[in-house]
Scaffold this motif. Structure first.
Motif, PDB file in Angstrom:
ATOM      1  N   VAL A   1       0.847  -1.208   0.000  1.00  0.00           N
ATOM      2  CA  VAL A   1       0.000   0.000   0.000  1.00  0.00           C
ATOM      3  C   VAL A   1       0.870   1.240   0.000  1.00  0.00           C
ATOM      4  O   VAL A   1       0.624   2.212  -0.732  1.00  0.00           O
ATOM      5  N   LEU A   2       1.930   1.228   0.843  1.00  0.00           N
ATOM      6  CA  LEU A   2       2.841   2.380   0.888  1.00  0.00           C
ATOM      7  C   LEU A   2       3.545   2.594  -0.453  1.00  0.00           C
ATOM      8  O   LEU A   2       3.832   3.741  -0.835  1.00  0.00           O
ATOM      9  N   LEU A   3       3.802   1.480  -1.181  1.00  0.00           N
ATOM     10  CA  LEU A   3       4.476   1.569  -2.477  1.00  0.00           C
ATOM     11  C   LEU A   3       3.494   1.706  -3.644  1.00  0.00           C
ATOM     12  O   LEU A   3       3.898   1.640  -4.801  1.00  0.00           O
ATOM     13  N   ASN A   4       2.181   1.888  -3.307  1.00  0.00           N
ATOM     14  CA  ASN A   4       1.120   2.055  -4.320  1.00  0.00           C
ATOM     15  C   ASN A   4       0.927   0.803  -5.188  1.00  0.00           C
ATOM     16  O   ASN A   4       0.396   0.894  -6.299  1.00  0.00           O
ATOM     17  N   ASN A   5       1.340  -0.368  -4.703  1.00  0.00           N
ATOM     18  CA  ASN A   5       1.085  -1.636  -5.407  1.00  0.00           C
ATOM     19  C   ASN A   5      -0.232  -2.226  -4.881  1.00  0.00           C
ATOM     20  O   ASN A   5      -0.241  -3.215  -4.147  1.00  0.00           O
ATOM     21  N   TYR A   6      -1.352  -1.597  -5.237  1.00  0.00           N
ATOM     22  CA  TYR A   6      -2.628  -1.942  -4.613  1.00  0.00           C
ATOM     23  C   TYR A   6      -3.129  -3.325  -5.016  1.00  0.00           C
ATOM     24  O   TYR A   6      -3.792  -4.006  -4.223  1.00  0.00           O
ATOM     25  N   GLY A   7      -2.838  -3.753  -6.247  1.00  0.00           N
ATOM     26  CA  GLY A   7      -3.256  -5.088  -6.658  1.00  0.00           C
ATOM     27  C   GLY A   7      -2.581  -6.173  -5.829  1.00  0.00           C
ATOM     28  O   GLY A   7      -3.228  -7.111  -5.353  1.00  0.00           O
ATOM     29  N   MET A   8      -1.270  -6.029  -5.654  1.00  0.00           N
ATOM     30  CA  MET A   8      -0.540  -6.982  -4.832  1.00  0.00           C
ATOM     31  C   MET A   8      -1.003  -6.911  -3.375  1.00  0.00           C
ATOM     32  O   MET A   8      -1.121  -7.935  -2.692  1.00  0.00           O
TER      33      MET A   8
ATOM     34  N   GLN B   1      -8.061   0.188   2.694  1.00  0.00           N
ATOM     35  CA  GLN B   1      -7.202   1.160   2.007  1.00  0.00           C
ATOM     36  C   GLN B   1      -7.161   0.895   0.509  1.00  0.00           C
ATOM     37  O   GLN B   1      -7.173   1.825  -0.298  1.00  0.00           O
ATOM     38  N   VAL B   2      -7.141  -0.393   0.117  1.00  0.00           N
ATOM     39  CA  VAL B   2      -7.138  -0.744  -1.314  1.00  0.00           C
ATOM     40  C   VAL B   2      -8.432  -0.304  -1.971  1.00  0.00           C
ATOM     41  O   VAL B   2      -8.429   0.320  -3.049  1.00  0.00           O
ATOM     42  N   PHE B   3      -9.586  -0.616  -1.345  1.00  0.00           N
ATOM     43  CA  PHE B   3     -10.890  -0.236  -1.917  1.00  0.00           C
ATOM     44  C   PHE B   3     -11.015   1.284  -2.033  1.00  0.00           C
ATOM     45  O   PHE B   3     -11.545   1.802  -3.014  1.00  0.00           O
ATOM     46  N   GLU B   4     -10.532   1.991  -1.033  1.00  0.00           N
ATOM     47  CA  GLU B   4     -10.613   3.459  -1.067  1.00  0.00           C
ATOM     48  C   GLU B   4      -9.801   4.011  -2.235  1.00  0.00           C
ATOM     49  O   GLU B   4     -10.246   4.916  -2.939  1.00  0.00           O
ATOM     50  N   ASN B   5      -8.600   3.461  -2.460  1.00  0.00           N
ATOM     51  CA  ASN B   5      -7.771   3.923  -3.581  1.00  0.00           C
ATOM     52  C   ASN B   5      -8.433   3.620  -4.921  1.00  0.00           C
ATOM     53  O   ASN B   5      -8.321   4.402  -5.867  1.00  0.00           O
ATOM     54  N   ASN B   6      -9.154   2.474  -4.991  1.00  0.00           N
ATOM     55  CA  ASN B   6      -9.818   2.089  -6.245  1.00  0.00           C
ATOM     56  C   ASN B   6     -11.153   2.804  -6.449  1.00  0.00           C
ATOM     57  O   ASN B   6     -11.834   2.574  -7.445  1.00  0.00           O
ATOM     58  N   GLY B   7     -11.546   3.647  -5.495  1.00  0.00           N
ATOM     59  CA  GLY B   7     -12.787   4.396  -5.626  1.00  0.00           C
ATOM     60  C   GLY B   7     -14.020   3.643  -5.193  1.00  0.00           C
ATOM     61  O   GLY B   7     -15.141   4.134  -5.369  1.00  0.00           O
ATOM     62  N   ASN B   8     -13.854   2.457  -4.610  1.00  0.00           N
ATOM     63  CA  ASN B   8     -14.996   1.675  -4.122  1.00  0.00           C
ATOM     64  C   ASN B   8     -15.296   2.077  -2.680  1.00  0.00           C
ATOM     65  O   ASN B   8     -14.935   1.375  -1.731  1.00  0.00           O
TER      66      ASN B   8
ATOM     67  N   TRP C   1      -4.938 -10.360  13.507  1.00  0.00           N
ATOM     68  CA  TRP C   1      -4.457 -10.321  12.141  1.00  0.00           C
ATOM     69  C   TRP C   1      -5.613 -10.225  11.145  1.00  0.00           C
ATOM     70  O   TRP C   1      -5.469  -9.677  10.059  1.00  0.00           O
ATOM     71  N   GLU C   2      -6.764 -10.779  11.504  1.00  0.00           N
ATOM     72  CA  GLU C   2      -7.947 -10.609  10.656  1.00  0.00           C
ATOM     73  C   GLU C   2      -8.317  -9.135  10.573  1.00  0.00           C
ATOM     74  O   GLU C   2      -8.665  -8.615   9.507  1.00  0.00           O
ATOM     75  N   SER C   3      -8.223  -8.424  11.714  1.00  0.00           N
ATOM     76  CA  SER C   3      -8.478  -6.980  11.730  1.00  0.00           C
ATOM     77  C   SER C   3      -7.504  -6.246  10.818  1.00  0.00           C
ATOM     78  O   SER C   3      -7.883  -5.347  10.057  1.00  0.00           O
ATOM     79  N   ASP C   4      -6.204  -6.644  10.849  1.00  0.00           N
ATOM     80  CA  ASP C   4      -5.197  -6.010   9.988  1.00  0.00           C
ATOM     81  C   ASP C   4      -5.523  -6.234   8.505  1.00  0.00           C
ATOM     82  O   ASP C   4      -5.340  -5.334   7.676  1.00  0.00           O
ATOM     83  N   SER C   5      -5.988  -7.439   8.180  1.00  0.00           N
ATOM     84  CA  SER C   5      -6.315  -7.739   6.781  1.00  0.00           C
ATOM     85  C   SER C   5      -7.431  -6.830   6.276  1.00  0.00           C
ATOM     86  O   SER C   5      -7.363  -6.291   5.165  1.00  0.00           O
ATOM     87  N   TRP C   6      -8.466  -6.642   7.090  1.00  0.00           N
ATOM     88  CA  TRP C   6      -9.573  -5.758   6.687  1.00  0.00           C
ATOM     89  C   TRP C   6      -9.099  -4.313   6.545  1.00  0.00           C
ATOM     90  O   TRP C   6      -9.587  -3.567   5.681  1.00  0.00           O
ATOM     91  N   GLU C   7      -8.149  -3.912   7.381  1.00  0.00           N
ATOM     92  CA  GLU C   7      -7.627  -2.543   7.275  1.00  0.00           C
ATOM     93  C   GLU C   7      -6.922  -2.333   5.939  1.00  0.00           C
ATOM     94  O   GLU C   7      -7.115  -1.304   5.267  1.00  0.00           O
ATOM     95  N   VAL C   8      -6.099  -3.312   5.532  1.00  0.00           N
ATOM     96  CA  VAL C   8      -5.412  -3.210   4.242  1.00  0.00           C
ATOM     97  C   VAL C   8      -6.429  -3.186   3.100  1.00  0.00           C
ATOM     98  O   VAL C   8      -6.327  -2.367   2.163  1.00  0.00           O
TER      99      VAL C   8
END
Length: 598
Positions: free
Chosen positions: A256-263, A293-300, A283-290
């Motif tokens: 996420v920090l490197l803008n590799n949102y697909g990965m 951030q990915v969905f927000e960057n993709n506009g979802n 760790w499940e909480s951490d996964s949802w957090e990531v």
């Protein structure tokens, strides 16, 4: 012993026991068969019992206790001091894996006394390492380092490589916990080199994961990413899903920090699947957090909000456990000091008995002095106990007050309200609500550690809280705050959020069920050397409130009453709370000692 997996600090290592895997089951079966064939109650059977308990530490620790208990009984009966010490240490390992540090410490201390009795320096130093783990969990880092260094010195002098790996790794973890990353990395590199010589893949994976976390904290993201990937691959090879899930979440965050949102999305979904499989809520909480951030960057935005809700719900369950453990940690500190004092007293008593045969005549002459000493010690112990009980009450009250301020239901309802505004396409209202909610949350967290804040700051928090609730109730709630001109809000100090439980009760149990608009009036005035709060509402009143609501209300009153009792004790004042039923609604009067900043 290496510290167990704890996500809240840098430690991602395991207790050093027989290696996990297929060979463990074979070894355990072999030991059980040997035990069945050896029924004689002797040191051989005791040794087998200890080995079996060690093999069961990760697979079924609760079922291992009967084996340890029998081993202790046999060792005591046969006067095998080393066996008794090893059995108590194994008992401590079982408790430590189960997260029961208090009983673990008790078992380790008993083993330590026995190791000192038979002058076994290697066993004594390893037990100091065990006790160092407890100190590290209590954040008593100086004591932990002292124990770990003694452990390391003995391991190096005896050329014991596994013990050296454990000592180096735990020293590194303490340095990383205290943000001394350069030292932490240096010790982890030494431990990693030794683990590779030992060809211990479990240690290699865990140490590599810790190195990655340290490099991330140092801002070396590319280096951290490489180490995380190495740890994840190795953990997958050996079937350790705990380390693999942790590493995958960390890889996702760096992507996420490197803008590799697909990965990042791929990493997070893999980690989420593993976390659910092993029941790792953190760790499940951490996964949802990531994923949020990915969905927000993709506009979802809708998916981002849903993912963030999942993250908050799971995170709050963890935070609540951590906050509950704060009081336990403080109680454990007191218990640990008391147990250490008992151990020292036992040693002194044994020395006194041994020397008593030679110094009997002198002892008779010193009875009167000893009597006074015992009386004084008892008196001092009673005083310390009173102080400890008061400190425990302070800690418990602060913890409950913080829980009541950060009510998970309030947070969840606020997020639902934001989601409702978004679904109605009322973006401006959703934005206003979110700004107020984030400002309130940040302010509560910033003030949660403070004993006193200015009245002006406290009233701003209360007004912000009522604004949010008014939006949620669609402006059904009205409020008015009046300050007597003799009161200087910017110079008057008050305990933070003391009024919050009463205002919450007025809103939820007084005004929410009321037909028509509701009104809350807050008056602050000065009476000689006392500050007086008056909170009035025109809600349905206590008589119309259901039993469950009354219980919740009394819980808030109890928390605030305890806080005022503590202030009265510290300031030697007579603050109070008084609840008065009205024809329509409720009136609350709170008196506090007047505290000025200047």
């Amino acid at each position: 012993m290496l510290r167990p997996i704890k996500k809240t600090c840098f430690s991602l290592l395991i207790i050093f026991l027989p290696l996990c895997g297929n060979s463990q089951g074979v070894q355990l079966d072999s030991l059980r068969n040997e035990l069945e064939g050896h029924t004689l109650q002797d040191t051989i059977r005791a040794g087998l019992l200890i080995e079996i308990a060690g093999e069961m530490t990760y697979s079924s620790p609760n079922e291992a206790f009967p084996y340890v208990k029998e081993a202790i009984a046999i060792s005591e009966k046969t006067n095998w001091i080393k066996g008794e010490a090893l059995a108590h240490r194994q008992k401590g390992n079982l408790y430590y894996v189960l997260g029961d540090n208090l009983n673990a410490l008790d078992a380790y201390q008993k083993a330590l006394v026995l190791s000192q009795k038979m002058v076994n320096k290697q066993l004594e130093s390893s037990l100091l390492g065990n006790i160092g783990n407890i100190h590290a969990d209590l954040k008593e880092y100086d004591k932990a380092l002292t124990n770990y260094r003694a452990y390391l010195s003995t391991a190096q002098s005896l050329n014991n490589r596994p013990d050296e790996i454990k000592a180096l790794s735990n020293i590194a973890i303490v340095y990383n916990d205290t943000e001394n990353f350069e030292e932490g990395v240096a010790y982890l590199e030494k431990a990693l080199a030794l683990a590779k010589l030992e060809e211990n893949n479990l240690f290699i994976a865990a140490i590599t994961n810790n190195l990655a976390l340290a490099y991330k904290k140092l801002g070396q993201n590319e280096k951290a990413l490489a180490h995380y990937q190495e740890a994840a691959d190795l953990a997958q090879q050996i079937g350790n899903k705990y380390i693999e899930a942790s590493a995958l979440n960390s890889i996702g965050k760096i992507n996420v920090l490197l803008n590799n949102y697909g990965m990042a999305e791929t990493n997070a979904r893999q980690a989420l699947s593993l976390s659910k499989e092993i029941g790792a809520v953190e760790w499940e909480s951490d996964s949802w957090e990531v994923l949020s951030q990915v969905f927000e960057n993709n506009g979802n935005m809708a998916e981002a909000l849903d993912a963030y809700k999942e993250h908050v719900q799971l995170r709050d369950s963890v935070l609540n456990e951590e906050k509950r453990s704060e009081l336990t940690r403080k109680e454990m500190q007191f218990q640990m000091e008391r147990q250490q004092a008992v151990a020292l007293e036992e040693i002194k008593r044994q020395e006194l008995v041994k020397n008593g045969y030679l110094l009997g005549a002198i002892l008779l002459a010193l009875i009167s002095i000893l009597g006074y000493f015992l009386y004084k010690r008892r008196r001092d112990a009673l005083e310390k106990r009173k102080v400890a009980e008061f400190n425990a009450k302070v800690a418990e009250t602060e913890l409950k007050a913080l829980r009541s301020q950060m009510n998970p239901h309030f947070i969840f309802n606020s997020l639902n309200s934001i989601s409702d505004f978004i679904s109605k396409k009322d973006i401006q209202q959703a934005d206003d609500y979110l700004v107020k909610f984030s400002k309130l949350t940040r302010s509560i967290l910033e003030n949660s550690e403070k004993k006193w804040i200015t009245l002006e700051e406290d009233l701003e928090l209360m007004e912000l809280y009522m604004q949010i609730e008014a939006l949620r109730l669609e402006n059904k709630l009205n409020y008015r705050i009046s300050i007597d001109e003799s009161v200087e809000p910017e110079n008057t100090l008050v305990p933070p959020l003391l009024l919050q439980p009463f205002i919450e009760n007025s809103i939820w149990h007084g005004i929410a069920p009321k037909q028509g608009d509701g009104q809350i009036d807050l008056l602050i005035k000065k009476d000689d050397n006392m500050l007086e709060y008056i909170v009035e509402d025109n809600g349905v009143g206590r008589s119309a409130t259901n039993t469950k609501a009354k219980r919740k209300g009394s819980f808030g009153v109890k928390i605030t009453s305890n806080r005022i009792d503590i202030i009265n004790h510290l300031k030697n004042t007579n603050g109070s709370i008084n609840l008065l039923d009205k024809t329509e609604g409720l009136r609350v009067e709170i008196r506090l000692p007047l505290e000025l900043q200047f």
